[in-house]
Design a protein around this motif. Structure first.
Motif, mmCIF file in Angstrom:
data_model
loop_
_atom_site.group_PDB
_atom_site.id
_atom_site.type_symbol
_atom_site.label_atom_id
_atom_site.label_comp_id
_atom_site.label_asym_id
_atom_site.label_seq_id
_atom_site.Cartn_x
_atom_site.Cartn_y
_atom_site.Cartn_z
ATOM 1 N N TRP A 1 42.690 38.847 38.870
ATOM 2 C CA TRP A 1 41.810 37.809 38.354
ATOM 3 C C TRP A 1 41.270 38.076 36.954
ATOM 4 O O TRP A 1 40.636 37.208 36.357
ATOM 5 C CB TRP A 1 40.622 37.616 39.312
ATOM 6 C CG TRP A 1 41.023 37.209 40.680
ATOM 7 C CD1 TRP A 1 41.001 37.986 41.810
ATOM 8 C CD2 TRP A 1 41.549 35.941 41.073
ATOM 9 N NE1 TRP A 1 41.465 37.269 42.882
ATOM 10 C CE2 TRP A 1 41.814 36.002 42.463
ATOM 11 C CE3 TRP A 1 41.819 34.740 40.398
ATOM 12 C CZ2 TRP A 1 42.329 34.935 43.168
ATOM 13 C CZ3 TRP A 1 42.340 33.674 41.102
ATOM 14 C CH2 TRP A 1 42.593 33.770 42.469
ATOM 15 N N SER B 1 44.332 28.667 43.667
ATOM 16 C CA SER B 1 43.671 29.863 43.139
ATOM 17 C C SER B 1 42.241 29.961 43.642
ATOM 18 O O SER B 1 41.772 31.051 44.010
ATOM 19 C CB SER B 1 43.683 29.841 41.607
ATOM 20 O OG SER B 1 44.995 29.993 41.114
ATOM 21 N N GLU C 1 42.376 38.281 33.868
ATOM 22 C CA GLU C 1 42.723 37.470 32.705
ATOM 23 C C GLU C 1 41.966 36.148 32.703
ATOM 24 O O GLU C 1 41.534 35.656 31.659
ATOM 25 C CB GLU C 1 44.229 37.211 32.672
ATOM 26 C CG GLU C 1 44.664 36.437 31.439
ATOM 27 C CD GLU C 1 46.185 36.286 31.364
ATOM 28 O OE1 GLU C 1 46.644 35.498 30.523
ATOM 29 O OE2 GLU C 1 46.891 36.957 32.145
ATOM 30 N N ARG C 2 41.764 35.559 33.895
ATOM 31 C CA ARG C 2 41.093 34.269 33.971
ATOM 32 C C ARG C 2 39.574 34.388 34.152
ATOM 33 O O ARG C 2 38.824 33.532 33.685
ATOM 34 C CB ARG C 2 41.656 33.443 35.136
ATOM 35 C CG ARG C 2 43.111 33.076 34.969
ATOM 36 C CD ARG C 2 43.629 32.279 36.157
ATOM 37 N NE ARG C 2 43.060 30.930 36.211
ATOM 38 C CZ ARG C 2 43.381 30.041 37.151
ATOM 39 N NH1 ARG C 2 44.269 30.361 38.094
ATOM 40 N NH2 ARG C 2 42.839 28.846 37.144
#
Length: 288
Positions: A180, A250, A182-183
């Motif tokens: 998670w 997601s 990167e986001r």
């Protein structure tokens, strides 16, 4: 807002158009309205009488307005304005609470970013309930807010002080995992700017105020399946859910991982799930 958000004030330096600026769900927030309201009621009991009648009051980060309306119960003749950045919260506040009050006062709501808010008139009371944790720069506004009070006026707030608790620590750790990062990296660790009670005491003392600062840990018994997850969906999870947006797959995967971690940290019992929640309170009274 209220909040523990819980309101729509701007996180860090991002502006309101940023994709990580939280989108709030007032109905989710109000699911735990009883527990969320109690700290504000405790704050109100310690606020002295205000210098003028009818009083002029500002509520910074008013959220859906349910707590703002309690100010009219205490000061029924007052003109009270709630400020919030969230259109969702303001729509509900306007619909449910705006207008004349039974004591002859008036309650209204305005769009406003409390990260930048400065008094445009003189107030008897400026109050904020569970909102300033979303404003990293909030201690820098204290002098201007105190200056915006009438002599003998009061600035009062309460904020969560539980940002090292498992509910928030696990969220920060999950956001920073390889899956998670990167986001969502950083979205679970926004609260290091919260001061300790002694630091708030020192800030207001330096401004020449009479100060009352304290902290309380509420041991809340939450009901229902995964009640801690349901709680944070109204507050700390809002930035994460905003980033994930319409990506339901997601969002579901993230919530499933977070849910399992919360179940271990907050095991349910036969009468519910115990959720300790520390709050920090401060009341600063301007010299008369």
């Amino acid at each position: 807002m209220h909040s523990d958000i819980a309101r729509a004030v701007r996180p860090h330096s991002m502006d309101g158009s940023s994709p990580s600026a939280p989108v709030w769900d007032p109905h989710q927030y109000l699911r735990h309205a009883g527990h969320r309201t109690r700290p504000f009621l405790d704050l109100l009991t310690r606020i002295s009488e205000l210098p003028t009648r009818p009083a002029r009051i500002a509520d910074l980060g008013c959220g859906p307005g349910n707590v703002t309306a309690l100010l009219a119960d205490r000061w029924p003749e007052a003109h009270i304005t709630g400020f919030d950045l969230s259109p969702e919260m303001l729509r509900l506040a306007d619909a449910e609470h705006a207008g004349p009050t039974p004591g002859g006062g008036h309650l209204d709501f305005r769009h406003g970013d409390i990260a930048e808010w400065m008094p445009e008139e003189t107030y008897d009371l400026i109050v904020s309930n569970a909102a300033l944790q979303w404003v990293p720069s909030h201690p820098g506004s204290f002098a201007s807010w105190i200056n915006g009070l009438r002599p003998g006026g009061t600035f009062a707030f309460q904020i969560p002080g539980n940002f090292t608790a498992p509910s928030h620590r696990l969220l920060a750790e999950l956001c920073d995992t390889p899956r998670w990062r990167e986001r969502l990296g950083g979205h679970g660790a926004r609260y290091i700017h919260i001061l300790e009670p002694a630091e708030y005491l020192a800030r207001f003392t330096e401004l020449g105020c009479a100060v009352d600062v304290w902290e309380t840990t509420y041991y809340q018994m939450l009901q229902g399946p995964d009640p801690v997850l349901d709680w944070v969906k109204g507050t700390a999870l809002r930035p994460v859910l905003t980033v994930l947006g319409d990506d339901r797959d997601s969002a579901d995967r993230f919530l499933a991982e977070y849910r399992e971690a919360l179940r271990l940290a907050y095991p349910g019992g036969p009468r519910g799930t115990v959720f300790p929640f520390r709050r920090i309170f401060a009341i600063a009274r301007k010299e008369a």
